[in-house]
Each structure stands twice: as C-alpha cells, then as structure tokens.
Write an enzyme that holds these catalytic residues in place. Sequence first.
Site, PDB file in Angstrom:
ATOM      1  N   ALA A  83     -69.867 -38.700  -8.683  1.00  0.00           N
ATOM      2  CA  ALA A  83     -68.116 -38.413  -9.151  1.00  0.00           C
ATOM      3  C   ALA A  83     -67.666 -37.470  -8.101  1.00  0.00           C
ATOM      4  O   ALA A  83     -68.328 -36.483  -7.637  1.00  0.00           O
ATOM      5  CB  ALA A  83     -68.261 -37.907 -10.435  1.00  0.00           C
ATOM      6  N   SER A 127     -71.139 -36.775   2.629  1.00  0.00           N
ATOM      7  CA  SER A 127     -70.397 -37.797   3.274  1.00  0.00           C
ATOM      8  C   SER A 127     -70.242 -37.458   4.944  1.00  0.00           C
ATOM      9  O   SER A 127     -70.198 -36.404   5.337  1.00  0.00           O
ATOM     10  CB  SER A 127     -68.841 -37.383   2.738  1.00  0.00           C
ATOM     11  N   GLU A 129     -67.715 -37.505   6.404  1.00  0.00           N
ATOM     12  CA  GLU A 129     -66.296 -36.697   6.774  1.00  0.00           C
ATOM     13  C   GLU A 129     -66.682 -35.146   6.822  1.00  0.00           C
ATOM     14  O   GLU A 129     -66.022 -34.660   7.130  1.00  0.00           O
ATOM     15  CB  GLU A 129     -65.667 -36.800   5.136  1.00  0.00           C
ATOM     16  N   TYR A 151     -61.042 -32.878   1.382  1.00  0.00           N
ATOM     17  CA  TYR A 151     -62.091 -33.409   1.033  1.00  0.00           C
ATOM     18  C   TYR A 151     -63.326 -33.186   1.791  1.00  0.00           C
ATOM     19  O   TYR A 151     -64.407 -33.022   1.171  1.00  0.00           O
ATOM     20  CB  TYR A 151     -61.843 -35.036   1.036  1.00  0.00           C
ATOM     21  N   ASN A 180     -69.321 -44.198   5.849  1.00  0.00           N
ATOM     22  CA  ASN A 180     -68.466 -45.287   4.980  1.00  0.00           C
ATOM     23  C   ASN A 180     -69.177 -46.473   4.608  1.00  0.00           C
ATOM     24  O   ASN A 180     -69.939 -47.012   5.380  1.00  0.00           O
ATOM     25  CB  ASN A 180     -67.054 -45.654   5.812  1.00  0.00           C
TER      26      ASN A 180
HETATM   27  N1  GDD Z   1     -56.985 -45.412   3.484  1.00  0.00           N
HETATM   28  C1  GDD Z   1     -56.281 -45.801   4.358  1.00  0.00           C
HETATM   29  N2  GDD Z   1     -55.080 -46.474   4.416  1.00  0.00           N
HETATM   30  N3  GDD Z   1     -56.918 -45.629   5.654  1.00  0.00           N
HETATM   31  C2  GDD Z   1     -56.128 -45.944   7.128  1.00  0.00           C
HETATM   32  C3  GDD Z   1     -54.859 -46.581   6.791  1.00  0.00           C
HETATM   33  C4  GDD Z   1     -54.417 -47.106   5.566  1.00  0.00           C
HETATM   34  O1  GDD Z   1     -53.188 -47.631   5.364  1.00  0.00           O
HETATM   35  N4  GDD Z   1     -54.517 -46.898   7.953  1.00  0.00           N
HETATM   36  C5  GDD Z   1     -55.355 -46.634   8.816  1.00  0.00           C
HETATM   37  N5  GDD Z   1     -56.346 -45.779   8.190  1.00  0.00           N
HETATM   38  C6  GDD Z   1     -57.481 -44.972   8.661  1.00  0.00           C
HETATM   39  C7  GDD Z   1     -57.704 -43.531   8.159  1.00  0.00           C
HETATM   40  O2  GDD Z   1     -56.526 -42.950   8.886  1.00  0.00           O
HETATM   41  C8  GDD Z   1     -59.168 -43.401   8.541  1.00  0.00           C
HETATM   42  O3  GDD Z   1     -59.097 -42.897   9.956  1.00  0.00           O
HETATM   43  C9  GDD Z   1     -59.554 -44.987   8.237  1.00  0.00           C
HETATM   44  O4  GDD Z   1     -58.543 -45.766   8.428  1.00  0.00           O
HETATM   45  C10 GDD Z   1     -60.797 -44.881   7.239  1.00  0.00           C
HETATM   46  O5  GDD Z   1     -59.912 -44.597   6.025  1.00  0.00           O
HETATM   47  P1  GDD Z   1     -60.609 -44.557   4.507  1.00  0.00           P
HETATM   48  O6  GDD Z   1     -60.853 -46.116   4.339  1.00  0.00           O
HETATM   49  O7  GDD Z   1     -59.514 -44.207   3.624  1.00  0.00           O
HETATM   50  O8  GDD Z   1     -61.909 -43.893   4.453  1.00  0.00           O
HETATM   51  P2  GDD Z   1     -62.229 -42.550   5.090  1.00  0.00           P
HETATM   52  O9  GDD Z   1     -63.132 -42.745   6.225  1.00  0.00           O
HETATM   53  O10 GDD Z   1     -61.023 -41.537   5.040  1.00  0.00           O
HETATM   54  O11 GDD Z   1     -63.203 -42.047   4.093  1.00  0.00           O
HETATM   55  C11 GDD Z   1     -64.238 -42.836   3.394  1.00  0.00           C
HETATM   56  O12 GDD Z   1     -65.403 -42.706   3.968  1.00  0.00           O
HETATM   57  C12 GDD Z   1     -66.079 -41.382   3.671  1.00  0.00           C
HETATM   58  C13 GDD Z   1     -67.496 -41.316   4.350  1.00  0.00           C
HETATM   59  O13 GDD Z   1     -67.256 -41.269   5.643  1.00  0.00           O
HETATM   60  C14 GDD Z   1     -64.100 -42.342   1.533  1.00  0.00           C
HETATM   61  O14 GDD Z   1     -64.761 -43.118   0.973  1.00  0.00           O
HETATM   62  C15 GDD Z   1     -64.822 -40.954   1.654  1.00  0.00           C
HETATM   63  O15 GDD Z   1     -64.900 -40.747   0.136  1.00  0.00           O
HETATM   64  C16 GDD Z   1     -65.963 -41.212   2.022  1.00  0.00           C
HETATM   65  O16 GDD Z   1     -66.975 -39.989   1.869  1.00  0.00           O
END
Ligand code: GDD
Length: 328
Positions: A83, A127, A129, A151, A180
Amino acid sequence: MKRALITGVTGQDASYLAELLLNKGYEVHGIVRRVALEDPVHRLWRIRHILDKITLHAGSLESYASIFNVVEKVRPDECYHLAAQSFVTYSFEDAFSTLNTNINGTLFVLSAIKEKVPECRFYYAGSSEMFGHAKTTPQNENTPFYPRSPYGISKVAGFDLTRNFRESYNLFACSGILFNHESPRRGFEFVTRKIAIGAARIKLGLDDELRLGNLEAKRDWGFAADYVKAMYLMLQQDDPDDYVIATNETHSVKEFLELAFACADLNWKDYVIVDKQVYRPAEVYLLMGDYSKGKKKLGWEPTVRFEELVKMMVDADLKNGEMLRSHT
Ligand code: GDD
C-alpha cells in the site's frame, strides 16, 4: 497452512500476488480502506474474482491502531507491504499526504510486526523512482539514490526504515526495488494504461485526441505478474536482502505510444497532443535495471518483454468496450 497479509490489496500488484499465494495454498488476508469496502464495485474490481477466497480487514496506513489490530488478529507468516500513494504526479500536488502515508504507513506496519509477530517475514515495495536522477545506467542494488519527487523521497525513507528494522531488531525484512511494472490491471493514471485506453477509445470512435506529457522519458517496463513472483521468492530465501527487479531494457514513452497505436492500426501522430501542463516539476529521464542479483540468487527472470506487454495491454482494452464507454 501459511498465512499472508497484503496491504494495498485492491491494487494491481496485490491482485496478482494474491492469486499466486492462493495457488500455493496460502491463507490470504488483505488490508483495505473502509471506503473501499463500502464501494466494492469500483474499488475491488481487481480482486472481484477471488473475493470469496481471501479475507479483507478494514485498516488505514494513517492509523497505527488499525494496522496493529489487523496484524495482531491475523498473525501472518509473511507480510507484503504494497500500500502507498504511488502516483508520482500526485506526490508533487500533495507532498504532505504522500510523505505522511508512505513513510508513517511503512513505520506502522514494521512496528506492529516487531511488537506482535517478530518472526513474520516482511516485504517492502521499494521503487526505481528511488534512483531518480541516477548517475549510472543500468541501476543495480549499489547505485546511489537520487529521488526526484516526494514519492521517490518517501520510498527511500521506507527502504531505510526496512533496512533499519532488519539490522536493529533482526526482522526478516526485504525490499524489492521494482522498476515500472504494468498489465491490463494497471491504474488509469499511469502512462502505459493511459495510452492503451486512449488508443482503444480512439479506435472505437469514443475520443479523437490523447493529451500526454514528456514523451522522451525512458523507463524499464515489465509485466506485473512476473514481478510479484520475485516478491514471493525474496521471502523464501535463507536470509533477508534487497533486490532490483527489472527487464534490463529501456524504452521511451514515445516508443510505447508508437507501438500501442500501431496495435490498434492507428498512427499516434494523428491524435496525440503534447501538453506541457502534464510535465512534472522534476522528471526522471532514464531508468534501466540490472536484475542480475535477482537472477542469480532468486532464480528470477522476466517472461514478458516490451513488445508483448504493449500488445497485451492494448488488446485487453480493445476488447473491453463496455469499460471504455464508461471511462472518462
Ligand atoms: N502518468 C503519466 N501521464 N505519465 C506521463 C504522461 C501522462 O500523460 N506523459 C508522459 N508521461 C511520463 C512521465 O513524465 C514519466 O516520465 C513516465 O511517463 C512514466 O510515468 P508513470 O506511468 O506515471 O510512472 P512513473 O515512472 O512515474 O512511476 C511508476 O513506476 C514506479 C517504478 O519506477 C509508478 O508505478 C510508481 O509508483 C513506481 O514506483
């Protein structure tokens, strides 16, 4: 029969993990917020098919008492702490609640285990991140953390807490540093699912554009059902440790987009609008994980690669017309 307790049991990872543990003969318990119990149609959709096989307990990461009570009642052999407030963008909008929920929530779960069931094995969802603006690529367990969002900072704190409880109180506490991981059960706010749904809605004539942010960011995307196997394996080892779980491939958001739209016989350039409002105040530009330690020690490897993952997600959403029509 072994007993497992999963926090965040309504999420993508928990749904796959619960299936895996049930198949292995575990008694599975999950902690959910009371609001989720009151709105099962919208909040429990990922675990609807196994609801009669698992036991849900109301609890909140904001309340030590509620976590303590569930841990005391269930007395788990293994606890998977999944969570969290996990959407990076939102963590910029409300850093206070992200830090509060993610850091205190982890401390509450660890403390309750230490007090009531110190023999319980504990998994913490770290993560990629946490690497953030990493100095080296690919990232492994020795790469220094440089988080770029509230985060990411909260996840580093949880990672340090987990290690500290391991070293101070001898808990069997492990962190998975998961890159991811996606699936047709991914939340709608994350970019992969947003693209998969966007392509499917355009294909079905429900939308004519898709607004996205930074298309140049690169991520190491794997399949969530593969990644929960690594969580399980970490808790079956002789000693607790931390592991990077990834595919060792990196692809840009643009590559995901191209492939996803091609799966729907569309050209993304005809529909996608890059919207600077969607950009993050600080971006993580490049992530790629070296999972060789997990491969060697856990015998873990990803089974689904990038192209197959994109196709799986778009195909699933194309088939899901009813959900797409109600999705806004
Ligand atoms: N969400 C989102 N929406 N991201 C976008 C978009 C959009 O419209 N356009 C571009 N992006 C880019 C973000 O700027 C980022 O660089 C990438 O897409 C991935 O974004 P997310 O899918 O939101 O995932 P994240 O990498 O930020 O985080 C996820 O992965 C982590 C593990 O590395 C999450 O699941 C985290 O909780 C997790 O820890």
